[in-house]
Design an enzyme around this catalytic site. Structure first.
Site, short mmCIF file in Angstrom:
data_model
loop_
_atom_site.label_atom_id
_atom_site.label_comp_id
_atom_site.label_asym_id
_atom_site.label_seq_id
_atom_site.Cartn_x
_atom_site.Cartn_y
_atom_site.Cartn_z
N MET A 1 0.81 -1.28 0.29
CA MET A 1 0.08 0.11 -0.20
C MET A 1 0.73 1.18 -0.12
O MET A 1 0.47 2.38 0.55
CB MET A 1 -0.99 -0.05 1.32
CG MET A 1 -2.02 -1.17 1.10
SD MET A 1 -3.47 -0.86 2.06
CE MET A 1 -2.96 -0.78 3.72
N HIS B 1 9.04 -3.30 3.32
CA HIS B 1 8.68 -3.85 1.86
C HIS B 1 9.83 -4.01 1.23
O HIS B 1 10.00 -5.01 0.30
CB HIS B 1 7.91 -2.42 1.34
CG HIS B 1 6.75 -2.27 2.02
ND1 HIS B 1 6.62 -0.79 3.13
CD2 HIS B 1 5.48 -2.46 2.15
CE1 HIS B 1 5.59 -0.59 3.34
NE2 HIS B 1 4.62 -1.58 2.96
O1 PAF Z 1 -0.11 -5.73 3.54
C1 PAF Z 1 -0.63 -4.81 2.77
O2 PAF Z 1 0.05 -3.62 2.65
C2 PAF Z 1 -1.83 -5.07 2.43
O3 PAF Z 1 -2.84 -5.39 3.21
C3 PAF Z 1 -2.18 -5.68 0.85
C4 PAF Z 1 -1.51 -6.91 1.21
C5 PAF Z 1 -0.99 -4.81 -0.16
C6 PAF Z 1 -3.65 -5.64 0.21
O4 PAF Z 1 -3.97 -4.11 0.11
#
Ligand code: PAF
Length: 281
Positions: free
Chosen positions: A27, A34
């Site tokens: 997100m 990330h």
């Molecule tokens: O973990 C996240 O950032 C969100 O829940 C995802 C998996 C991208 C779904 O919107």
């Protein structure tokens, strides 16, 4: 690096790239947690795609959706530096156009813990993840262990719908004081940020007891709660759980691989974290 806004162009691009293709759904507001997903994807795949989409359907409170940190230009420069090939960043009405009316729900697993406190959250997650997997058609998809319940829900979704993708979980990346990296950490004030380290300490305390031989679920939960209760920076504890990481059933007898998890409010910010019990950090 190509930035793609429509599902049709993303599907076409993904069909044309060298395989295997790894997808890291995010997100945005990207941090080292990330980047651990994209780095692992980079090592294991010929092509790496990242989706950046703040999914409105997984927020149970409008204010939470509004406050969610967004930093798209910075995200793009980080992804470019990591050697990501494709970024899928659709506008909201590309994913959820007027008339959208098909939802994916993983019942059972979606109801407890986070699901109980955030009604509809996992219906939104499962639906958007199913859509992202359909659009990109990756060979592997990467998710952080930090969202332990989400991981269980996504694994069940993929299994139950026979989606041809391997789900890869990536260990939680932590700050030096143990706080799990999360986009929500940006919402903490200085004192709140310092207080938030107690969340990891509370999980480590339960793990310490387990390492010392305690196998009762209740004593482990009580130990975590004791540490959280001792910190004035904690405004509320939503739950402390010691559960099977796949079924999410609470355990009376706790064996190797169980997941200790918690959701804690620090001021107005709700943070979650978990540890897997067993050998290792
Ligand atoms: O973990 C996240 O950032 C969100 O829940 C995802 C998996 C991208 C779904 O919107």
């Amino acid at each position: 690096m190509r930035v793609i806004k429509t599902a049709a162009s993303m599907s076409a691009a993904c069909r044309a790239v060298p395989r295997p293709l790894g997808l890291a759904p995010t997100m945005g507001s990207l941090h080292q947690g990330h980047l651990a997903l994209t780095r692992r994807a980079r090592r294991e795949n010929a092509t790496v795609a990242v989706s950046v989409f703040v999914n409105p359907t997984q927020f149970d409170r409008g204010a939470d959706y509004g406050a969610y940190p967004r930093n798209f230009d910075l995200d793009l420069s980080k992804l470019d530096e990591e050697g990501v090939d494709l970024v899928f960043a659709p506008p909201e009405d590309e994913m959820f156009p007027p008339g959208f009316n098909t939802w994916v729900e993983v019942s059972g697993l979606s109801q407890g813990l986070e699901g109980e406190r955030r009604p509809g959250h996992f219906k939104g997650v499962a639906t958007v993840v199913a859509k992202l997997l359909n659009v990109a058609g990756p060979d592997r998809a990467y998710f952080g262990q930090k969202d332990g319940q989400q991981l269980a829900v996504v694994r069940a979704l993929v299994r139950d719908l026979n989606l041809p993708v391997e789900i890869v979980s990536i260990p939680t990346v932590r700050e030096s004081d143990g706080l799990a990296m999360s986009s929500r950490n940006a919402l903490l004030s200085g004192p709140e940020r310092r207080a938030a380290a107690v969340i990891h300490r509370s999980l480590v305390a339960a793990k310490g007891l387990w390492d010392a031989g305690e196998r009762g679920g209740e004593p482990l939960r009580a130990e975590s709660r004791r540490v959280l209760a001792g910190d004035p920076g904690v405004s509320r504890v939503d739950y402390v759980s010691v559960a099977d990481p796949d079924t999410l059933c609470e355990l009376d007898v706790v064996n190797d691989g169980a997941m200790v998890s918690t959701a804690v409010w620090i001021g107005e910010t709700r943070l979650i974290d978990n540890l897997l019990l067993g050998p290792g950090p």
